[in-house]
Enzyme design. Structure first.
Site, PDB file in Angstrom:
ATOM      1  N   HIS A  60     -10.167   1.625   3.387  1.00  0.00           N
ATOM      2  CA  HIS A  60      -9.714   2.514   4.461  1.00  0.00           C
ATOM      3  C   HIS A  60     -10.152   3.948   4.179  1.00  0.00           C
ATOM      4  CE1 HIS A  60      -6.173  -0.488   5.296  1.00  0.00           C
ATOM      5  NE2 HIS A  60      -7.341  -0.941   5.696  1.00  0.00           N
ATOM      6  N   ASN A  93      -3.330   0.630   8.904  1.00  0.00           N
ATOM      7  CA  ASN A  93      -4.761   0.341   8.804  1.00  0.00           C
ATOM      8  C   ASN A  93      -5.437   1.112   9.931  1.00  0.00           C
ATOM      9  OD1 ASN A  93      -2.872  -1.866   8.208  1.00  0.00           O
ATOM     10  ND2 ASN A  93      -4.633  -2.817   7.259  1.00  0.00           N
ATOM     11  N   TYR A 114       0.848  -1.194   0.000  1.00  0.00           N
ATOM     12  CA  TYR A 114       0.000   0.000   0.000  1.00  0.00           C
ATOM     13  C   TYR A 114       0.885   1.246   0.000  1.00  0.00           C
ATOM     14  CZ  TYR A 114      -2.853  -3.151   3.076  1.00  0.00           C
ATOM     15  OH  TYR A 114      -3.505  -4.180   3.678  1.00  0.00           O
TER      16      TYR A 114
END
Ligand code: FAD
Ligand code: NAG
Ligand code: NAG
Ligand code: NAG
Ligand code: NAG
Ligand code: NAG
Ligand code: NAG
Length: 772
Positions: free
Chosen positions: A706, A749, A626
């Site tokens: 998210h 996260n 990510y």
């Protein structure tokens, strides 16, 4: 409508000097001399005049109100319970009137024991106000009560700032009054010899003779919806997810009367959930309790997902925290920095990280026996990372250190089960008598009178009159419905960009709830959203156990017998953790001079593989890479005609530098992987250049779930939706406490960071004056 306040209050008021009526001779009503009381706050006048008889059973009354008074009522006794309530409201230039009576704390029903006649010549609705002059016959006594037409009886008034639900209908239901009060009506000074001649159209008046219309309080009419009790709350919190559960707990702990409303139903067994795999029948091991069932969320009978967005969002108790992998990262100081978009006053990440970790301890050995399971992918990936200069760490023990660091995945599981906010904050809330939790109740909008919210409109008529749940005086509503749910409620409430409010206005189900355009509040709701772009790399290594790729048909229906038995016996083993095994972070410089962070999440198995070459599906693992903190791209979310949440502009790679930087990170990993013996890259395969792989990546597959920023916090009402106290700009008592307020993505996260922000938000809300 809840009447107990009025009933309870009159006794107390009556002991003090009560305001009394004074004489008012109305040139608009034949110069009849009424006794009149004007409530000083709303400017509404209530008047009565009687025939000369001191035992008269009828009177002529008036209610005169300025524009903005949605409805007003005169109760013929010192309280609103068991006394007739004479009500009027303007509708399309005419008055709609009704007589009601309430026998309990319920919506007052039509009262038919009196005859009400509107005197049209003296009644009107104009641009500055409205006036209702009426004759009320058989009005001085009723079953259970009476007032003295020749004394100083206590009367009550009620005021509504919110229009009744169906203004054209005299039998419409309505929300609880927003204000009420009492006065002494000096009926002994309200007898006028011209009473009868006025009614007859004479009486020496200069006004036009009155004409009459009789109102429709017919015996057969019943309210359109079943009456329901509506209890007012100090704080109504919409959404039992990461933000809402924390907010509800902190506010109920502070002694406030709190209602938490969740559209979905139970999740873990503790909340009443019973979605238990066949191999665990007879236990309390639901899909939402057993960490190892995380990957089973994505197939099968998926009642837990919100059906009105294109993306994964949990619509059940716990919200995202009941369906997520429970990766748990204490927020970093950078997460709450002004550089990340937070106003000053929010830079207390350390304090709130400790509070969160104190209630939900982090563990990177989720199996209660202290052993680590399925570590093969961990062992392979550290061979990729070490040559790149990474060091191994217990990640949450040094939360600010996020450059070239890797460690075992951290969770907030407890005793081998999902814990999170449901098993902590919600549990303590439920033990308090001032806390109430409703499930399967859907909030459509907040009901407001301009800047002031009076309550919430739900889809459930058993929880309040017509589904309305009111606030107490000075009460507040907190939206915690998530990055898609909160904007949807704001749009229906007339708050947001004009185009989205117009979409809600056209929706057949909720369109009628959208307030008139003159009271829309223009704010950038839905703009500024971010989500991590993520790209999967799939590798194969002979040592790896892909764990059947977490195939739902295996882990739900037919797991490895030893693992199932171990979990059933002691909540230990592979099922005591979710699929991730390793996480890593690295700072990456970009050509624009900015620093962005890369995060990696490693798990055995893969969801899907793209290659034309053979591979061994039992030996594969995934690195999800990510781009996290420092990302610059932003998108926009909104709703379609069916109110379904959409990405109007995808948030990923809007700024091409984000893509450049992520490609740099991916290249470093792939290059380093080449020196690990027996490791092969399966996807992208050797025929696919990494840039092509990333360029052709399905945008929705890039989604990390998210989402943040759709009701961004800030210091300007043109670039943010909530102010530094999380109050929606342009409102007096509406707040947002969930992922939506985050100005930019945090480092990891996000659920722990969101919970920390909710702790901090409630501290600010409680400190803000003017509340309940
Ligand atoms: C598949 C998936 C995996 C994830 N994995 C992780 C992870 O491992 N670690 C991590 O930290 N984060 C993870 N996340 C993200 C994290 O769960 C969310 O960021 C977080 O839950 C958001 O919190 P929230 O309070 O903003 O909203 P939510 O947790 O989404 O809560 C919103 C709640 O409001 C309710 N609601 C919505 N609209 C209404 C309405 N109109 N009326 C009544 N109730 C309503 C919803 O039902 C829901 O319960 C994941 C998310 C998903 C979807
Ligand atoms: C309009 O109605 C209000 C309220 O009854 C009254 O005070 C006012 O005088 C009226 N205006 C006109 C122009 O008639
Ligand atoms: C007047 O009110 C009484 C109740 O107090 C009721 O019984 C009676 O029917 C009413 N009369 C008329 C004509 O409505
Ligand atoms: C399941 O939970 C309920 C409620 O907490 C409890 O009464 C019951 O004993 C539990 N059952 C098992 C098998 O643990
Ligand atoms: C309200 O909406 C929720 C969530 O969609 C649903 O479960 C519930 O049945 C609805 N209630 C009513 C009365 O329609
Ligand atoms: C690589 O694989 C071969 C054959 O499977 C095996 O003999 C060898 O030991 C492996 N090397 C490492 C470092 O795992
Ligand atoms: C924003 O602030 C300006 C200036 O104070 C004000 O005029 C405007 O009404 C505000 N808008 C909202 C939506 O609060």
């Amino acid at each position: 409508m809840r009447l107990s306040l009025a009933v309870a209050a009159v006794a107390a008021y009556a002991r003090f000097a009560l305001a009394q009526s004074t004489q008012f001779c109305d040139s608009g009503a034949g110069n009849l001399c009424f006794q009149s009381f004007t409530d000083p706050v709303h400017g509404i006048s209530f008047r009565m005049v009687f025939p000369t008889s001191t035992t008269a059973t009828e009177f002529i009354g008036e209610i005169e109100a300025p524009t903005g008074v949605a409805w007003a009522g005169l109760a013929l006794g010192g309280g609103m319970l068991n006394n007739p309530l004479l009500m009027a409201w303007p509708n399309n230039g005419a008055l709609v009137t009704t007589a009601r009576i309430a026998a309990g704390y319920v919506q007052p029903t039509a009262y038919t024991g009196l005859t009400l006649t509107t005197i049209a010549g003296s009644s009107h609705v104009n641009s500055t106000g409205w006036k209702w002059t009426f004759r009320c016959q058989n009005c001085t006594s009723w079953s259970g009560g009476s007032f003295d037409p020749n004394g100083t009886p206590v009367m009550a008034w009620a005021y509504g700032a919110t229009p009744v639900f169906t203004p054209a209908d005299p039998n419409s239901n309505f929300a609880q009054h927003d204000d009420f009060g009492f006065w002494g009506m000096v009926t002994s000074a309200a007898h006028d010899a011209n009473y009868q001649s006025f009614l007859n159209g004479g009486g020496g008046t200069t006004t036009a003779p009155p004409t009459s219309t009789t109102t429709t309080t017919s015996a057969t009419s019943t309210p359109t919806l079943p009456p329901a009790q509506a209890t007012p709350y100090d704080y109504i919190i919409v959404g039992a997810g990461a933000g809402g559960i924390v907010a509800a707990d902190k506010l109920s702990q502070a002694g406030k009367k709190v209602l938490l409303i969740e559209r979905g139903g139970p999740s873990t067994a503790e909340t009443g959930g019973n979605n238990i795999p066949p191999w665990a029948k007879g236990t309390n091991d639901t899909r939402f309790d057993v960490p190892g069932l995380f990957e089973s969320m994505f197939t099968g009978n998926t009642f837990w997902w919100c059906k009105d967005t294109n993306f994964f969002a949990g619509c059940l108790t716990g919200g995202g925290t009941s369906v997520n992998a429970a990766l748990y990262w204490l927020p970093t100081d950078d997460d709450f920095s002004t550089g990340n978009g937070w106003p000053s006053g929010w830079q207390q990440a350390g304090q709130y990280a400790s509070i969160i970790n104190g209630r939900m301890p982090s563990t990177d050995t989720p199996s209660p026996d202290g052993k680590l399971y399925l570590q093969e992918s961990y062992n392979v990936v550290q061979q990729i990372l070490k040559p790149l200069g990474y060091s191994e760490l217990t990640i949450n023990s040094n939360r600010n250190f996020k450059d070239h660091v890797y460690g075992h995945s951290a969770y907030n599981f407890v005793n081998g089960k999902r814990a999170g906010p449901v098993a902590t904050y919600l549990r303590t809330s439920k033990a308090r008598s001032n806390f109430k939790f409703l499930q399967y109740v859907y909030v459509q909008s907040v009901v407001r009178n301009g800047a002031t919210i009076t309550g919430v409109q739900t889809n459930d008529t058993t929880v309040g009159p017509n589904g309305f749940i009111p606030l107490t005086k000075n009460g507040r509503v907190i939206l915690s419905a998530g990055s898609f749910g909160t904007p949807r409620i704001l749009f229906t409430s007339g708050i947001g960009p004009t185009d989205m409010i117009q979409v809600a206005q056209k929706n057949p189900t909720v369109g009628s709830l959208v307030p008139a355009q003159s009271s829309w509040i223009n704010l950038p709701v839905g703009f500024n959203v971010q989500d991590n772009p993520s790209i999967n790399l799939i590798f194969q290594h002979p040592t790896v156990d892909a764990y059947d790729n977490w195939d739902s048909a295996v882990i739900w229906d037919n797991p490895r017998p030893a693992d199932a038995a171990q979990y059933l016996k002691s909540n230990t083993g592979p099922f005591a953790g979710a699929s991730p095994r390793l996480n890593f972070w690295q700072a990456l410089g970009g050509p624009d001079g900015k620093t962005r962070w890369m995060q990696g999440t490693v798990r055995p198995g893969a969801g899907s593989v793209t290659t034309k070459y053979p591979y061994d599906s039992s030996k594969i693992f995934t690195i999800t890479v990510y781009l996290s903190y420092g990302i610059t791209s932003r998108g926009r979310i909104g709703i379609d005609a069916a109110m379904k949440g959409q990405a109007l502009v995808n948030p990923w790679f809007q700024d091409p530098v984000d893509k450049t930087v992520l490609l740099d990170g991916l290249n470093q990993i792939i290059n380093s992987a080449k020196q690990v013996s027996n490791l092969t890259l399966v996807t992208p395969d050797k025929d696919t250049a990494l840039t092509d792989y990333v360029n052709n990546y399905d945008p929705s597959a890039m989604c990390s779930n998210h989402w943040i920023g759709s009701a961004k916090i800030g210091t300007s009402n043109t670039t943010s939706v909530v102010d530094s106290n999380t109050k929606v700009w342009g409102t007096n008592n509406l707040f947002v406490v969930d992922a939506s307020i985050w100005p930019s993505l945090p480092m990891g996260n996000p659920h722990a960071a969101i919970m920390a922000s909710a702790e901090l938000a409630v501290a600010k809300i409680l400190a803000l004056s003017g509340g309940p």
